[in-house]
Motif scaffolding. Structure first.
Motif, short mmCIF file in Angstrom:
data_model
loop_
_atom_site.label_atom_id
_atom_site.label_comp_id
_atom_site.label_asym_id
_atom_site.label_seq_id
_atom_site.Cartn_x
_atom_site.Cartn_y
_atom_site.Cartn_z
N ALA A 185 6.79 -6.64 5.12
CA ALA A 185 6.41 -8.05 5.13
C ALA A 185 5.74 -8.47 3.83
O ALA A 185 5.83 -9.64 3.42
N ALA A 186 5.10 -7.51 3.16
CA ALA A 186 4.42 -7.82 1.89
C ALA A 186 5.41 -8.01 0.74
O ALA A 186 5.05 -8.55 -0.31
N LEU A 187 6.65 -7.58 0.95
CA LEU A 187 7.68 -7.77 -0.09
C LEU A 187 8.23 -9.19 0.02
O LEU A 187 9.38 -9.41 0.39
N ASP A 188 7.41 -10.14 -0.34
CA ASP A 188 7.83 -11.52 -0.25
C ASP A 188 8.50 -11.97 -1.55
O ASP A 188 8.81 -11.14 -2.43
N PRO A 196 8.13 -1.00 -8.85
CA PRO A 196 8.14 0.40 -8.41
C PRO A 196 7.80 0.57 -6.93
O PRO A 196 8.25 1.52 -6.29
N ARG A 197 7.05 -0.36 -6.38
CA ARG A 197 6.68 -0.27 -4.96
C ARG A 197 7.91 -0.34 -4.06
O ARG A 197 7.91 0.22 -2.95
N VAL A 198 8.95 -1.01 -4.52
CA VAL A 198 10.15 -1.15 -3.71
C VAL A 198 10.81 0.21 -3.51
O VAL A 198 11.18 0.59 -2.40
N GLU A 199 10.94 0.97 -4.60
CA GLU A 199 11.54 2.29 -4.50
C GLU A 199 10.66 3.23 -3.68
O GLU A 199 11.16 4.05 -2.89
N GLU A 200 9.35 3.14 -3.87
CA GLU A 200 8.43 3.99 -3.11
C GLU A 200 8.54 3.71 -1.61
O GLU A 200 8.57 4.63 -0.79
N LEU A 201 8.63 2.44 -1.28
CA LEU A 201 8.73 2.08 0.13
C LEU A 201 10.06 2.54 0.72
O LEU A 201 10.12 2.98 1.87
N ALA A 202 11.12 2.45 -0.06
CA ALA A 202 12.42 2.92 0.42
C ALA A 202 12.37 4.40 0.73
O ALA A 202 12.91 4.87 1.75
N ALA A 203 11.71 5.18 -0.13
CA ALA A 203 11.58 6.62 0.10
C ALA A 203 10.76 6.89 1.37
O ALA A 203 11.07 7.80 2.15
N GLN A 204 9.74 6.08 1.61
CA GLN A 204 8.93 6.25 2.81
C GLN A 204 9.73 5.91 4.07
O GLN A 204 9.60 6.57 5.10
N SER A 258 13.43 -11.50 1.39
CA SER A 258 13.30 -11.71 -0.05
C SER A 258 14.23 -10.76 -0.79
O SER A 258 14.75 -9.79 -0.22
N ALA A 259 14.40 -11.01 -2.08
CA ALA A 259 15.24 -10.13 -2.89
C ALA A 259 14.65 -8.73 -2.93
O ALA A 259 15.39 -7.72 -2.91
N ALA A 260 13.32 -8.63 -3.00
CA ALA A 260 12.69 -7.30 -3.04
C ALA A 260 12.91 -6.55 -1.74
O ALA A 260 13.21 -5.34 -1.75
#
Length: 280
Positions: A185-188, A196-204, A258-260
């Motif tokens: 939800a924070a990826l607005d 970089p948080r996007v890739e980290e979250l995908a790994a999680q 969102s795009a992210a």
């Protein structure tokens, strides 16, 4: 002497409708589709209905009560249709209506037994989740199952139910799922898709998915999923209403990500598929 009532030679549309047990609006519709010839008008400009008109209206009413369609009525009056064909179609319609009533009654019974909107989903899904405590499933869980059932059918939703059974019985996995949902939800729209948080979250997400799969296998839920295919094949009637393809359905369900967040989902899918290098 007894008073004698002299019947009128013609009546207005309101009286005709009242006697036939219908409405003026319905009679006008019969005129429009050619089921009832339009009578002449009196000096006041209003239609006048005679004996033959009333007889036809009464037969229309009787055929309507029997479930005969307006098109079949017209064919019957024109003597252009085979009575057996009309009755055959009527029997098919009644059989379909009886099947609908049977499904509706089963849904009401499931609602009574389950006591939540879960009972509105297919029996395959309800049977898998009905043993859980009433507060084990969240509204968002039911929403997800509802969408999955629409896109992939009852079998797809029943398989997905393993995830919610696992989350309901593993507090640690549920807490991690909640944390990931909050991070999603924070990826607005203010977040750059290549943050970089996007890739980290995908790994999680990928790690959490694998943990879910291990828990599903440990509980034997994967074996239950395999049996679902046998149950579904045995119960499928082959007369289900045609559904849109999964691809078409996915493109019609709005989420407004969102795009992210969209990129995070794409990266997660690639990681789960083992495509660790495909990121352009």
């Amino acid at each position: 002497m007894y008073p004698s009532a002299m019947p009128p030679r013609e009546v207005r549309i309101g009286d005709a409708a009242a006697f036939a047990g219908t409405t003026p609006r319905a009679i006008r519709h019969y005129h429009q589709i050619g089921l009832l010839p339009e009578p002449g008008r009196g000096g006041d400009g209003r239609r006048r209905y005679g004996y033959d008109d009333m007889i036809r209206l009464l037969w229309i009413r009787k055929m309507s009560e029997a479930g005969i369609s307006l098109d079949d009525m017209r064919a019957a009056f024109d003597e252009a249709g085979d009575v057996e064909d009309v009755l055959g179609r009527l029997e098919e319609t009644l059989a379909a209506q009886e099947a609908d009533i049977k499904r509706q009654r089963a849904a009401v019974q499931r609602l009574r037994a389950v006591g939540s909107p879960l009972g509105l989903l297919s029996p395959l899904v309800t049977d898998r989740l009905g043993h859980l405590p009433s507060d084990a499933l969240r509204p968002s869980d039911l929403d997800a199952l509802l969408v999955t059932e629409r896109i992939f059918g009852p079998l797809g939703a029943a398989v997905q139910a393993s995830v919610f059974i696992t989350l309901a019985t593993h507090p640690g996995l549920r807490a991690e799922a909640d944390r990931l949902d909050a991070a999603d939800a924070a990826l607005d729209d203010t977040v750059d898709p290549h943050d970089p948080r996007v890739e980290e979250l995908a790994a999680q997400h990928c790690a959490h998915h694998e943990a879910l799969l291990h828990a599903i296998e440990a509980a034997g839920l994967d074996v239950a999923e395999a049996k679902l295919f046998e149950i579904y094949d045995a119960e499928a009637s082959g007369e289900e209403a045609p559904r849109m393809s999964a691809f078409e359905a996915v493109t019609k369900m709005p989420y407004g990500f969102s795009a992210a967040r969209t990129r995070c989902m794409e990266l997660t899918a690639r990681l789960l598929a083992g495509d660790l290098s495909a990121d352009s």
